[in-house]
Design a protein around this motif. Structure first.
Motif, PDB file in Angstrom:
ATOM      1  N   GLU A   1       0.827  -1.212   0.000  1.00  0.00           N
ATOM      2  CA  GLU A   1       0.000   0.000   0.000  1.00  0.00           C
ATOM      3  C   GLU A   1       0.859   1.258   0.000  1.00  0.00           C
ATOM      4  O   GLU A   1       0.573   2.218  -0.728  1.00  0.00           O
ATOM      5  CB  GLU A   1      -0.919   0.000   1.221  1.00  0.00           C
TER       6      GLU A   1
ATOM      7  N   VAL B   1       2.294   1.886  -3.514  1.00  0.00           N
ATOM      8  CA  VAL B   1       1.324   2.348  -4.508  1.00  0.00           C
ATOM      9  C   VAL B   1       0.909   3.784  -4.225  1.00  0.00           C
ATOM     10  O   VAL B   1       0.706   4.580  -5.148  1.00  0.00           O
ATOM     11  CB  VAL B   1       0.106   1.403  -4.541  1.00  0.00           C
TER      12      VAL B   1
ATOM     13  N   VAL C   1      -1.919   8.437  -8.332  1.00  0.00           N
ATOM     14  CA  VAL C   1      -2.767   7.597  -7.491  1.00  0.00           C
ATOM     15  C   VAL C   1      -3.302   8.453  -6.343  1.00  0.00           C
ATOM     16  O   VAL C   1      -2.537   8.956  -5.521  1.00  0.00           O
ATOM     17  CB  VAL C   1      -1.982   6.395  -6.929  1.00  0.00           C
TER      18      VAL C   1
ATOM     19  N   VAL D   1      -5.740   4.145  -2.563  1.00  0.00           N
ATOM     20  CA  VAL D   1      -5.620   2.714  -2.820  1.00  0.00           C
ATOM     21  C   VAL D   1      -6.874   2.041  -2.299  1.00  0.00           C
ATOM     22  O   VAL D   1      -7.232   2.201  -1.122  1.00  0.00           O
ATOM     23  CB  VAL D   1      -4.375   2.119  -2.140  1.00  0.00           C
TER      24      VAL D   1
ATOM     25  N   VAL E   1      -6.982   1.170  -7.715  1.00  0.00           N
ATOM     26  CA  VAL E   1      -6.466   2.491  -7.378  1.00  0.00           C
ATOM     27  C   VAL E   1      -7.452   3.539  -7.880  1.00  0.00           C
ATOM     28  O   VAL E   1      -8.120   3.351  -8.903  1.00  0.00           O
ATOM     29  CB  VAL E   1      -5.067   2.734  -7.996  1.00  0.00           C
TER      30      VAL E   1
ATOM     31  N   ALA F   1       1.842   1.773 -11.012  1.00  0.00           N
ATOM     32  CA  ALA F   1       1.529   1.145  -9.728  1.00  0.00           C
ATOM     33  C   ALA F   1       2.017  -0.299  -9.704  1.00  0.00           C
ATOM     34  O   ALA F   1       2.578  -0.773  -8.710  1.00  0.00           O
ATOM     35  CB  ALA F   1       0.027   1.208  -9.465  1.00  0.00           C
ATOM     36  N   GLU F   2       1.802  -1.010 -10.818  1.00  0.00           N
ATOM     37  CA  GLU F   2       2.277  -2.394 -10.889  1.00  0.00           C
ATOM     38  C   GLU F   2       3.797  -2.450 -10.777  1.00  0.00           C
ATOM     39  O   GLU F   2       4.360  -3.304 -10.073  1.00  0.00           O
ATOM     40  CB  GLU F   2       1.828  -3.033 -12.194  1.00  0.00           C
TER      41      GLU F   2
ATOM     42  N   LEU G   1       4.912  -1.970  -7.258  1.00  0.00           N
ATOM     43  CA  LEU G   1       4.675  -3.180  -6.472  1.00  0.00           C
ATOM     44  C   LEU G   1       5.758  -4.221  -6.706  1.00  0.00           C
ATOM     45  O   LEU G   1       6.249  -4.858  -5.768  1.00  0.00           O
ATOM     46  CB  LEU G   1       3.309  -3.774  -6.817  1.00  0.00           C
TER      47      LEU G   1
ATOM     48  N   VAL H   1      -3.995  -4.512 -11.793  1.00  0.00           N
ATOM     49  CA  VAL H   1      -4.334  -3.205 -11.235  1.00  0.00           C
ATOM     50  C   VAL H   1      -5.545  -2.647 -11.967  1.00  0.00           C
ATOM     51  O   VAL H   1      -5.536  -2.532 -13.192  1.00  0.00           O
ATOM     52  CB  VAL H   1      -3.147  -2.226 -11.343  1.00  0.00           C
TER      53      VAL H   1
END
Length: 349
Positions: free
Chosen positions: A262, A265, A271, A274, A292, A310-311, A314, A326
């Protein structure tokens, strides 16, 4: 939404301080702590990618099997239940490599239309087999020790029993040195840890000497009492392994990983929030699914770029994560109907 083909970034080893040796308390804690039979701890990226690492597992397991076989011969002629407990312990450790190796081979098979996530969950089945193997060894060793306490008998061939205990120690120590050396050379933390566990098991073998010494002094209860102590050690290993396998079957993950994901992201530009985040193990790899919240006025391409970022965050932040799905949700506008309202009647109450 964004999903990439599974790939993996570099390992994320835990830092270990250098230049200082652990004190007596830490050494004792490591000696008494049960070791894990979690398959995610057995197969790390370095070990998985190295044929030499897998060969080290099989060779060392064969050595443990030969050690157990030699000890079994002495058990047959001496009647020592302490040595019996150590024998089944070594045999169980050797046998655990078999289901793990089969599961690892299955896990490398590609996903298909029937097994769309691949065959990684075969490792969970291997974990169940390992737990049952350890449980059977504990039950057998305990049954033999209790039976000998209720019906005391002299242990014969005590010098041979002592030699067999030393053979057990030597076998585990050889395995420990081999696994640690190869693990360090190929960069496998899992193999090094397994070597340290084998070294701990070697001291269990030395405990048989106490039973032999007590028997030599005429104390018949010494041998079965040491057998019960070894049974207790096996039960501690069983408890640890069963807990790990139970959690894995129920898709449990370390909450710290969820927090870490979290945080990673939230730091991605674009973003806003989350939403639901889920992590699950598939074999010794993690997979993530999350939502997101992005700017409601963003274009489809902009939202997709944020999802990809975001991916990527991660994959860098979460060890052993190899794939993430995502989903980008638009930030709600004043008076706007919830876009997920049409799905509400499909969700559990």
């Amino acid at each position: 939404m964004s999903e990439r083909h599974p790939h993996q970034h570099g390992a994320h080893p835990h830092p270990h301080p250098h230049g200082s040796s652990p004190g007596p308390r830490r050494r004792l804690a490591h000696l008494l702590a049960p070791h894990s039979h979690d398959t995610a701890d057995k197969v790390d990226p370095a070990l998985e990618s190295s044929a030499r690492g897998m060969r080290a597992l099989w060779v060392s397991s064969a050595v443990l099997g030969a050690t157990a076989l030699a000890q079994a011969g002495v058990v047959a002629v001496s009647g020592s239940v302490a040595l019996l407990g150590d024998t089944v312990h070594n045999a169980a450790d050797a046998l655990t490599a078999v289901p793990l190796g089969i599961a690892f081979a299955l896990g490398r098979r590609a996903a298909n239309r029937r097994f769309t996530y691949g065959y990684g969950r075969a490792e969970d089945l291997a974990g169940l087999v390992i737990v049952l193997t350890i449980a059977a060894s504990a039950a057998f060793a305990g049954w033999a020790a209790v039976g000998r306490l209720l019906d005391p008998r002299p242990v014969t061939h005590l010098p041979v029993v002592a030699i067999a205990a030393l053979v057990g120690f030597a076998g585990n120590e050889w395995v420990a040195r081999y696994r640690i050396r190869v693990g360090r050379e190929i960069g496998s933390a899992a193999l090094v840890a397994d070597g340290l566990h084998a070294r701990t098991d070697g001291f269990t073998s030395l405990a048989v000497l106490l039973g032999a010494a007590g028997s030599a002094l005429g104390w018949r209860a010494a041998d079965p009492l040491v057998g019960l102590a070894i049974t207790a050690a096996i039960v501690l290993v069983l408890r640890d392994a069963a807990r790990e396998v139970f959690r894995r079957v129920l898709d449990a993950v370390d909450p710290a990983l969820v927090d870490r994901a979290e945080r990673a992201v939230r730091e991605v530009p674009g973003v806003r929030e989350v939403g639901e985040l889920r992590l699950r193990w598939i074999g010794h790899r993690l997979r993530a699914e999350l939502a997101v919240v992005v700017d409601g006025e963003a274009t489809l391409r902009q939202a997709h770029a944020i999802a990809v970022a975001a991916e990527h965050a991660l994959l860098h932040a979460v060890p052993r994560l190899t794939a993430a799905l995502v989903h980008a949700d638009p930030a709600p506008a004043p008076g706007e109907t919830d876009p997920h309202l049409a799905l509400a009647h499909h969700l559990p109450a």
